[in-house]
Design an enzyme around this catalytic site. Structure first.
Site, PDB file in Angstrom:
ATOM      1  N   ARG A  41      41.188 -47.484  26.077  1.00 12.35           N
ATOM      2  CA  ARG A  41      41.326 -46.274  26.902  1.00 12.35           C
ATOM      3  C   ARG A  41      40.299 -46.280  28.021  1.00 12.35           C
ATOM      4  O   ARG A  41      40.406 -45.507  28.975  1.00 12.35           O
ATOM      5  CB  ARG A  41      41.112 -45.007  26.064  1.00 12.35           C
ATOM      6  CG  ARG A  41      42.079 -44.738  24.920  1.00 12.35           C
ATOM      7  CD  ARG A  41      43.520 -44.887  25.317  1.00 12.35           C
ATOM      8  NE  ARG A  41      43.995 -46.240  25.030  1.00 12.35           N
ATOM      9  CZ  ARG A  41      45.117 -46.752  25.518  1.00 12.35           C
ATOM     10  NH1 ARG A  41      45.853 -46.031  26.342  1.00 12.35           N
ATOM     11  NH2 ARG A  41      45.491 -47.985  25.207  1.00 12.35           N
TER      12      ARG A  41
ATOM     13  N   ASP B 215      61.795 -47.514  25.022  1.00 12.11           N
ATOM     14  CA  ASP B 215      60.362 -47.465  25.289  1.00 12.11           C
ATOM     15  C   ASP B 215      59.598 -47.278  23.979  1.00 12.11           C
ATOM     16  O   ASP B 215      60.108 -46.676  23.033  1.00 12.11           O
ATOM     17  CB  ASP B 215      60.061 -46.309  26.248  1.00 12.11           C
ATOM     18  CG  ASP B 215      58.657 -46.376  26.825  1.00 12.11           C
ATOM     19  OD1 ASP B 215      58.018 -47.432  26.720  1.00 12.11           O
ATOM     20  OD2 ASP B 215      58.208 -45.353  27.375  1.00 12.11           O
TER      21      ASP B 215
END
Length: 768
Positions: free
Chosen positions: A612, A235
């Protein structure tokens, strides 16, 4: 919407349950099990869902036993989330996955099995940062170096960087060797490693470096792990450093069943050793690798995604992808120009209050800054208007250690009775005053009823303390007296800068030469900027007290203030991005140190910040910022100009005007001279008088300095009536002696063994 990739023929039929909710590219990443796979996952594209589904698929299809899969994450939180999600797919089988964890946890587990190959025992200790610094400090002292010139923290940072790059002491080149103690970098690195082995210990960097060395040097161990791990999943591959990259590449060379998940456009941690080149060269490292692009975003509106994509397109070092969404509508990204930083904070506060009135939750509002020092202006404003907020990834501005240290110096200058402040900084930066000295100071202060600072000064004028400690305290007290006198002649901001320079605090941070120390220096500069708004030190300390004592709610909704780096992986409905000016963002320090590579990383950071936002994103830049007492004109960040015009709206507000004028500048320094009526009346009024002696008192309700005529000598306790010249006394340190002279509570004693000493009467008892 891009073309939908075709699924492999063998798996184009009925999908397993855990893949049904995935989009076609996610399904392809899950079901393409053999060979190297690069899952290029853009922001908000569901990469965690795809990664966990792939892991479940490998177990469900019996491609491998759970113990034959290596799955590496960067944080314990990510590892726990991965384990929980996989458990929902495959049940108890997840408990048989011992190799799912962080790089360091897996490295430690491997090293326990092979510790003897690097000169350790299997029960080795992993030391933390504090232990590491203490060990390096010992080595520096043993080698006769000045630790102020060559701080242990600087050496620790270099060693960490070398280990992140997979370098052993023998691997350092001339440039690296010269980076510490004029050509002794390699020598100290080797001394440190030898000392760790003698202690049967290692630091966190060793957990991977030792295993990399073992895998390189021992073919049998390497073969064992290459055969064990049938599949490898990684990851956040864009955040890997060199040693992690080399470690993974070795383990994957035999089977080549490695799937890495990452986003080259979100590689923002080079200062921690991360190398974006690792993900960019994946196809070269593993020829024939399948690249699956996850581009469908489930988070943001089309305008936000288009703005972020248009910005990041300016980077040359990227694989390339285009985010899209099925969402429709939404507001364009707002770009607002304001007059200065105070107006920036006011404008953001007003916008957030408007969102509250419209029913928005404060928990879904975030302010993302480039550097921690930027939070101060917002904190002050939000406390003033009563907005609840939280700081994520750091302390509130006035709670940071360097700010508390600086405030402690100022409190002692303003109020010598402040024992808590004096205790904090009497040995900060390090002056060689240890715990025993502090104990003596407290003992004398309690016995005499004197403030700690005054008691220490009296002790320094006696033989109760070693000469070196006494001389150091006397010098510090002279500094405080000089600073107190200076406080009458200069501004609070200039006083702070002088104190930090003269006490050695600035030099201490500069010597560390690390990103952390640079950030702490920026915070101290911001503290000085905050002080420029106040006429007196008392006014400023009163403001700080109100800020620190603010009765903040411990529950309920709070808006979030954090750095862009800390925000990676998070999302909010409403995001404010202040400080988009050249020199602030992109950071001038980053550009000076890294050139074009740093510029591209700064642009990736901007991309992360914009993505975001789910519903609203607001970028703000200021025309002026106050630096070291002078207004400096700022130009908008180049990133503002790179935002595609079709997806932004521009707005400029210049409402600062007269309220900004707080300092006594000359006409030539006045940036508002051309603005009619912008300059208000200047005030030359000084604050209340400041007494030079240690006895200056400081009231707390309200905080105001008041004059007093008491001198330092007036703090002296009354002399003991039972101790007179000629009396025979006993002292715990010097033994028995006879009093030969007396001045107040100070005695001259001729000791039988120690000779003539000056002591304070509270430290002696009458001899039988």
């Amino acid at each position: 919407m891009p073309d939908t990739p075709a699924l492999p023929a063998a798996i184009a039929g009925e999908l397993p349950r855990y893949a049904e909710g995935l989009n076609p590219p996610q399904q392809q990443a899950v079901l393409t099990t053999e060979g190297p796979v690069l899952m290029l996952a853009g922001a908000g594209t569901g990469k965690t869902a795809a990664l966990t589904a792939r892991l479940a698929h490998l177990v469900a299809m019996r491609k491998a036993w759970p113990s034959e899969i290596l799955c590496v994450t960067f944080t314990n939180r990510a590892a726990r989330e991965m384990r929980e999600r996989v458990g929902r797919h495959i049940g108890d089988a997840v408990e048989g996955m011992p190799w799912l964890g962080t790089f360091h946890s897996i490295g430690a587990k491997m090293l326990r099995r092979h510790a003897e190959l690097v000169g350790l025992q299997s029960n080795y200790t992993i030391i933390d940062t504090d232990d590491q610094l203490r060990l390096l400090k010992q080595l520096i002292r043993d080698q006769g170096l000045d630790e102020k010139r060559w701080p242990p923290r600087q050496l620790a940072g270099l060693i960490d960087r070398w280990k992140n790059r997979g370098l052993n002491p023998a691997d350092l080149d001339t440039v690296e060797n010269e980076s510490y103690a004029n050509g002794k970098g390699q020598h100290f690195y080797q001394l440190y490693q030898d000392r760790l082995k003698a202690l049967n210990a290692c630091d966190f960097g060793d957990l991977l470096l030792h295993m990399l060395n073992i895998l390189r040097r021992d073919p049998e161990v390497l073969k064992q792990y290459q055969q064990r791990f049938k599949y490898i999943l990684v990851d956040e591959y864009q955040d890997t450093n060199q040693v992690q990259y080399l470690w993974l590449r070795l383990l994957a060379q035999t089977r080549k069943n490695i799937c890495v998940v990452g986003d080259d456009d979100q590689s923002i941690y080079s200062w921690r050793g991360a190398e974006v080149a690792n993900i960019l060269r994946f196809e070269k490292d593993f020829p024939g690798a399948k690249v699956v692009k996850l581009e469908q975003n489930y988070r943001s509106t089309p305008h936000i995604l288009a703005a972020a994509s248009g910005l990041i397109h300016a980077n040359s070092q990227r694989i390339g992808k285009t985010l899209w969404t099925e969402h429709t509508g939404g507001e364009k990204v707002r770009v607002i120009g304001v007059w200065d930083a105070p107006e920036e904070a006011r404008r953001v506060g007003e916008e957030i209050e408007r969102l509250e009135r419209e029913g928005a939750s404060l928990d879904q509002v975030a302010i993302l800054v480039r550097a921690q020092y930027q939070t101060r202006e917002f904190e002050d404003r939000f406390i003033q208007i009563g907005l609840n907020y939280r700081i994520i990834g750091g302390f509130r501005f006035y709670e940071r250690s360097e700010i508390r240290d600086a405030l402690a110096y100022l409190r002692v200058i303003a109020q010598p009775h402040d024992d808590l402040a004096f205790e904090r900084i009497y040995n900060q930066p390090k002056r060689g005053l240890g715990a025993k000295t502090l104990e003596k100071m407290f003992q004398h202060a309690r016995l005499t009823g004197m403030p700690l600072a005054a008691a220490s000064l009296q002790l320094a004028d006696s033989d109760e303390l070693p000469k070196r400690a006494g001389g150091t305290i006397a010098a510090l007290m002279r500094d405080f007296l000089r600073w107190r006198e200076l406080s009458e002649q200069t501004t609070p901001a200039e006083l702070l800068r002088t104190v930090l320079d003269e006490c050695g605090y600035t030099t201490m941070l500069q010597a560390e030469k690390s990103a952390e120390s640079a950030g702490r220096l920026e915070n101290l500069s911001e503290l000085a900027r905050a002080m420029e708004e106040y006429e007196t030190l008392g006014d400023f300390l009163e403001h700080v007290s109100l800020v620190m004592d603010n009765d903040r709610a411990t529950d309920g909704e709070k808006l979030t203030i954090m750095t862009m780096h800390a925000a990676k992986g998070l999302e909010f409905d409403h995001v404010f991005l202040p400080g988009w000016e050249e020199g602030v963002f992109p950071s001038q320090r980053a550009l000076d140190e890294g050139g074009l590579a740093s510029l591209e990383e700064e642009r990736r950071l901007a991309y992360v910040a914009i993505t975001r936002a789910r519903r609203h994103c607001t970028v703000i830049h200021a025309a002026n910022r106050r630096i070291y007492g002078q207004w400096t004109s700022s130009i908008p960040s180049r990133f503002v100009e790179e935002l595609p015009l079709d997806h932004i709206t521009r707005e400029t507000t210049m409402t600062g005007g007269a309220s900004l004028w707080r300092a006594n500048w000359s006409e030539s320094d006045d940036p508002f001279a051309h603005v009619s009526g912008a300059r208000p009346e200047r005030s030359n009024q000084r604050g209340p008088g400041w007494q030079r002696a240690l006895s200056t008192t400081y009231e707390t309700k309200p905080l105001r300095l008041k004059e007093t005529t008491r001198s330092a000598a007036s703090f002296a306790a009354k002399p003991r009536s039972d101790v007179t010249i000629g009396a025979r006394v006993f002292h715990d340190k010097f033994g028995y002696g006879t009093v030969t002279d007396q001045e107040g509570n100070r005695l001259e004693i001729e000791f039988e063994i120690a000779g003539s000493k000056r002591v304070i009467d509270s430290f002696v008892t009458l001899a039988d």
